[in-house]
Scaffold this motif. Structure first.
Motif, PDB file in Angstrom:
ATOM      1  N   SER A 161       0.895  -1.117  -0.011  1.00 27.49           N
ATOM      2  CA  SER A 161       0.011   0.029   0.026  1.00 27.49           C
ATOM      3  C   SER A 161       0.899   0.985  -0.160  1.00 27.49           C
ATOM      4  O   SER A 161       0.565   2.095  -0.825  1.00 27.49           O
ATOM      5  CB  SER A 161      -0.899  -0.113   1.050  1.00 27.49           C
ATOM      6  OG  SER A 161      -1.883  -0.963   1.189  1.00 27.49           O
ATOM      7  N   VAL A 187       0.535   3.686  -3.386  1.00 28.97           N
ATOM      8  CA  VAL A 187       0.135   5.001  -3.028  1.00 28.97           C
ATOM      9  C   VAL A 187       1.346   6.185  -3.370  1.00 28.97           C
ATOM     10  O   VAL A 187       0.967   7.018  -3.979  1.00 28.97           O
ATOM     11  CB  VAL A 187      -0.432   5.160  -1.732  1.00 28.97           C
ATOM     12  CG1 VAL A 187      -0.738   6.568  -1.264  1.00 28.97           C
ATOM     13  CG2 VAL A 187      -1.733   4.167  -1.438  1.00 28.97           C
ATOM     14  N   CYS A 247      -5.821   3.325  -8.721  1.00 24.53           N
ATOM     15  CA  CYS A 247      -5.074   2.861  -7.493  1.00 24.53           C
ATOM     16  C   CYS A 247      -5.928   2.034  -6.763  1.00 24.53           C
ATOM     17  O   CYS A 247      -5.353   0.833  -6.255  1.00 24.53           O
ATOM     18  CB  CYS A 247      -4.718   4.227  -6.971  1.00 24.53           C
ATOM     19  SG  CYS A 247      -3.840   4.143  -5.394  1.00 24.53           S
ATOM     20  N   LEU A 261      -4.696  -2.010  -5.440  1.00 23.40           N
ATOM     21  CA  LEU A 261      -4.648  -2.274  -4.084  1.00 23.40           C
ATOM     22  C   LEU A 261      -5.654  -3.493  -3.657  1.00 23.40           C
ATOM     23  O   LEU A 261      -5.351  -4.157  -2.952  1.00 23.40           O
ATOM     24  CB  LEU A 261      -5.086  -1.071  -3.266  1.00 23.40           C
ATOM     25  CG  LEU A 261      -3.851  -0.040  -3.151  1.00 23.40           C
ATOM     26  CD1 LEU A 261      -4.330   1.146  -2.406  1.00 23.40           C
ATOM     27  CD2 LEU A 261      -2.637  -0.580  -2.444  1.00 23.40           C
TER      28      LEU A 261
END
Length: 189
Positions: free
Chosen positions: A102, A106, A156, A160
């Protein structure tokens, strides 16, 4: 007054550093599982970030992280680990792997947004060579939507979510296999 007797320690006697006395062999001692799961998960996540372009190696790294979490739990508690318990320990390790992913994903989407948008445009050009005009128009509209901040956020989130599912599945599988290999209590005669 009535005085309450002094509290008795939860664990009677001394145990060597790093070992936790077994309380219930049928339940995971999460406090004892935390250090091993964190180390195994972060190690597996780090390795899989390096080998991520090779899917079989990435999946193997995740499975090894789950198995390592079981091995470290066994070393710490000296209790038997059944496959379902191993799968749970693997998922616990997988949470630490996912935490690492993550941060990286990110960070990539935050710091490298122009590069990601350019890569999407290039992929669009390559994939549109042999496409009919109507499909090309639809693909162009999709790429345009994906190049907005909201579109990039959606990509994104999808990445994830995919990483989360894959990580949990393969660390759980590794934990179950690790329990089958390392989880038996061999101290009984």
């Amino acid at each position: 007054g009535d005085l309450q007797p002094p509290a008795q320690p939860l664990y009677g006697g001394q145990t060597p550093w790093g070992q936790v006395p077994g309380l219930d062999p049928n339940r995971i001692q999460w406090r004892a599982a935390l250090p091993g799961a964190a180390v195994a998960g972060l190690l597996g996540g780090g390795v899989s970030l390096f080998v991520g372009r090779f899917l079989p190696l990435l999946l193997l790294a995740l499975m090894l992280a789950g198995a390592l979490a079981v091995r470290m739990y066994r070393a710490r508690t000296r209790s038997a680990v059944r496959p379902l318990m191993g799968a749970k320990l693997g998922v616990f390790a997988g949470l630490f792997s996912f935490l690492l992913y993550s941060i990286v994903v990110v960070g990539m989407f935050t710091m490298s947004r122009p590069m990601i948008q350019e890569n999407m445009r290039e992929a669009m050009k390559v994939s549109s060579r042999n496409v009919d005009p109507q499909s090309l128009q639809t693909m162009q509209a999709l790429v345009d939507k994906m190049n907005t901040p909201e579109g990039l956020m959606a990509i994104c989130v999808l990445i994830l979510l995919s990483l989360f599912v894959i990580t949990m599945m393969f660390t759980a599988l590794g934990g179950a296999l690790g329990a089958a290999m390392f989880g038996k209590d061999h101290t009984t005669a």
